[in-house]
Design a protein around this motif. Structure first.
Motif, short mmCIF file in Angstrom:
data_model
loop_
_atom_site.label_atom_id
_atom_site.label_comp_id
_atom_site.label_asym_id
_atom_site.label_seq_id
_atom_site.Cartn_x
_atom_site.Cartn_y
_atom_site.Cartn_z
N LEU A 71 6.26 13.10 18.85
CA LEU A 71 6.98 12.91 17.59
C LEU A 71 6.70 11.52 17.02
CD1 LEU A 71 9.00 13.92 15.47
CD2 LEU A 71 10.84 13.02 16.94
N LEU A 72 6.68 10.52 17.89
CA LEU A 72 6.39 9.16 17.44
C LEU A 72 4.99 9.07 16.85
CD1 LEU A 72 7.13 6.15 17.22
CD2 LEU A 72 6.24 5.87 19.54
N TYR A 73 4.02 9.67 17.50
CA TYR A 73 2.65 9.63 16.99
C TYR A 73 2.52 10.41 15.68
CZ TYR A 73 0.57 7.16 20.90
OH TYR A 73 0.22 6.19 21.81
N ALA A 74 3.20 11.53 15.56
CA ALA A 74 3.14 12.32 14.33
C ALA A 74 3.75 11.56 13.16
CB ALA A 74 3.85 13.66 14.53
N LEU A 75 4.91 10.96 13.38
CA LEU A 75 5.56 10.21 12.31
C LEU A 75 4.82 8.91 12.00
CD1 LEU A 75 9.34 10.80 13.16
CD2 LEU A 75 7.82 12.12 11.67
N SER A 76 4.16 8.35 13.00
CA SER A 76 3.35 7.16 12.77
C SER A 76 2.16 7.45 11.88
CB SER A 76 2.85 6.58 14.11
OG SER A 76 3.93 6.17 14.89
N LEU A 77 1.63 8.65 11.97
CA LEU A 77 0.51 9.05 11.12
C LEU A 77 0.90 8.97 9.64
CD1 LEU A 77 -2.38 10.15 10.81
CD2 LEU A 77 -1.40 12.44 10.98
N VAL A 78 2.11 9.38 9.33
CA VAL A 78 2.58 9.31 7.94
C VAL A 78 2.61 7.86 7.47
CG1 VAL A 78 4.54 9.78 6.41
CG2 VAL A 78 3.93 11.41 8.20
N PHE A 79 3.14 6.98 8.30
CA PHE A 79 3.19 5.55 7.96
C PHE A 79 1.79 4.97 7.82
CE2 PHE A 79 3.39 1.08 9.49
CZ PHE A 79 4.09 0.55 8.42
N MET A 80 0.91 5.32 8.75
CA MET A 80 -0.45 4.78 8.73
C MET A 80 -1.24 5.24 7.51
SD MET A 80 -1.60 4.98 12.68
CE MET A 80 -0.57 4.35 13.97
N MET A 81 -1.01 6.47 7.07
CA MET A 81 -1.71 6.93 5.87
C MET A 81 -1.29 6.11 4.65
SD MET A 81 -3.89 9.05 6.88
CE MET A 81 -4.50 9.75 5.37
N GLY A 82 -0.03 5.74 4.58
CA GLY A 82 0.43 4.88 3.50
C GLY A 82 -0.19 3.51 3.56
N THR A 83 -0.27 2.93 4.76
CA THR A 83 -0.87 1.60 4.87
C THR A 83 -2.38 1.64 4.63
OG1 THR A 83 -1.04 1.79 7.29
CG2 THR A 83 0.93 0.72 6.41
N LEU A 84 -3.03 2.73 5.02
CA LEU A 84 -4.45 2.87 4.70
C LEU A 84 -4.65 2.96 3.18
CD1 LEU A 84 -5.62 5.31 7.49
CD2 LEU A 84 -6.41 2.97 7.14
N GLY A 85 -3.73 3.63 2.51
CA GLY A 85 -3.78 3.69 1.05
C GLY A 85 -3.65 2.31 0.43
N VAL A 86 -2.77 1.49 1.00
CA VAL A 86 -2.64 0.11 0.52
C VAL A 86 -3.96 -0.63 0.72
CG1 VAL A 86 -1.48 -2.10 0.90
CG2 VAL A 86 -0.14 0.00 0.85
N GLY A 87 -4.59 -0.42 1.86
CA GLY A 87 -5.88 -1.05 2.13
C GLY A 87 -6.95 -0.65 1.14
N ILE A 88 -6.98 0.63 0.78
CA ILE A 88 -7.96 1.10 -0.21
C ILE A 88 -7.67 0.48 -1.57
CG2 ILE A 88 -8.85 3.13 -1.42
CD1 ILE A 88 -8.16 4.75 1.13
N LEU A 89 -6.39 0.41 -1.95
CA LEU A 89 -6.02 -0.23 -3.22
C LEU A 89 -6.42 -1.70 -3.24
CD1 LEU A 89 -2.52 1.27 -4.08
CD2 LEU A 89 -4.63 1.55 -5.36
N LEU A 90 -6.20 -2.38 -2.14
CA LEU A 90 -6.58 -3.80 -2.07
C LEU A 90 -8.09 -3.97 -2.14
CD1 LEU A 90 -4.13 -5.23 0.62
CD2 LEU A 90 -3.94 -5.32 -1.86
N SER A 91 -8.82 -3.03 -1.56
CA SER A 91 -10.29 -3.14 -1.63
C SER A 91 -10.76 -2.96 -3.06
CB SER A 91 -10.95 -2.11 -0.72
OG SER A 91 -10.83 -0.80 -1.25
N ALA A 92 -10.06 -2.14 -3.83
CA ALA A 92 -10.44 -1.93 -5.23
C ALA A 92 -10.13 -3.17 -6.07
CB ALA A 92 -9.71 -0.72 -5.80
N ALA A 93 -9.10 -3.92 -5.64
CA ALA A 93 -8.72 -5.12 -6.40
C ALA A 93 -9.47 -6.36 -5.94
CB ALA A 93 -7.21 -5.35 -6.25
N SER A 94 -10.20 -6.28 -4.85
CA SER A 94 -10.88 -7.46 -4.28
C SER A 94 -12.37 -7.41 -4.56
CB SER A 94 -10.66 -7.51 -2.77
OG SER A 94 -9.30 -7.49 -2.47
N ARG A 95 -12.93 -8.57 -4.75
CA ARG A 95 -14.38 -8.68 -4.93
C ARG A 95 -15.06 -9.27 -3.71
NH1 ARG A 95 -14.48 -4.95 -7.36
NH2 ARG A 95 -13.30 -4.82 -9.24
N THR A 96 -14.32 -10.03 -2.90
CA THR A 96 -14.89 -10.66 -1.71
C THR A 96 -14.01 -10.36 -0.50
OG1 THR A 96 -13.70 -12.74 -2.00
CG2 THR A 96 -15.86 -12.56 -3.09
N VAL A 97 -14.57 -10.53 0.69
CA VAL A 97 -13.82 -10.29 1.92
C VAL A 97 -12.65 -11.26 2.06
CG1 VAL A 97 -13.96 -10.34 4.44
CG2 VAL A 97 -15.72 -9.15 3.13
#
Length: 184
Positions: A71-97
């Protein structure tokens, strides 16, 4: 949270900086396959880190794990998908590492201080409590504490899962749209 946001943002920006993102775009793979190829390794790393943290907590610090690990791993997947989405959004807003890393730092630093991880939310000023209510880590910590320390099941955790699902759906959808628009 730090790993999924930073690693996702940096990996996409690094590909863009080196020019290999354009090579991947013109390759015969579909865009969703490209995005999935970026997401899956980051998820595996995040789950690996979570497993290591649980092992250290249990065997080194004698923290009892009272609830369901699946259950912890399943619910963690939901949280991680949101944080991965934040990472993708930040990559779109960033030009350099370095810019991606700074933006990632700016996202998780307030989360750490306002989520109830370090300080109880009840002891924060009213404005900070309202901010804590919109931070996904606040709800994920309730889930982690509920499963590991209290051994509660899904019937008690779903109120904390609902905001995570909403956040993950909105942020991940925006990230995929932004990623697609950026590739066009």
């Amino acid at each position: 949270m730090q790993t999924t946001i930073t690693a996702m943002a940096v990996s996409v920006v690094r590909e863009r900086e080196k020019g290999t993102l354009e090579a991947l775009i013109v390759s015969p793979i579909r865009r969703w396959e490209l995005l999935l190829g970026k997401i899956i390794p980051n998820l595996l790393v995040a789950f690996g880190q979570m497993t290591m943290a649980l092992l250290v907590a249990h065997f080194v610090f004698d923290v009892p794990i009272r609830g369901s690990l699946p259950l912890l791993y399943a619910l963690s997947l939901v949280f991680m998908m949101g944080t991965l989405g934040v990472g993708i959004l930040l990559s779109a807003a960033s030009r350099t590492v370095p810019q991606a890393m700074q933006l990632a730092f700016l996202t998780f630093l307030p989360s750490i201080y306002l989520s109830g991880l370090l300080f109880p939310i009840e002891g924060m000023p009213t404005g900070a409590q309202y901010l804590a209510a919109i931070i996904p880590l606040t709800y994920f910590l309730k889930i982690v504490r509920g499963i590991i320390l209290k051994g509660v099941g899904f019937e008690y955790l779903w109120p904390s899962l609902v905001p995570l699902v909403i956040f993950g759906t909105v942020v991940f959808s925006l990230a995929v749209l932004k990623f697609r628009k950026q590739l066009d």
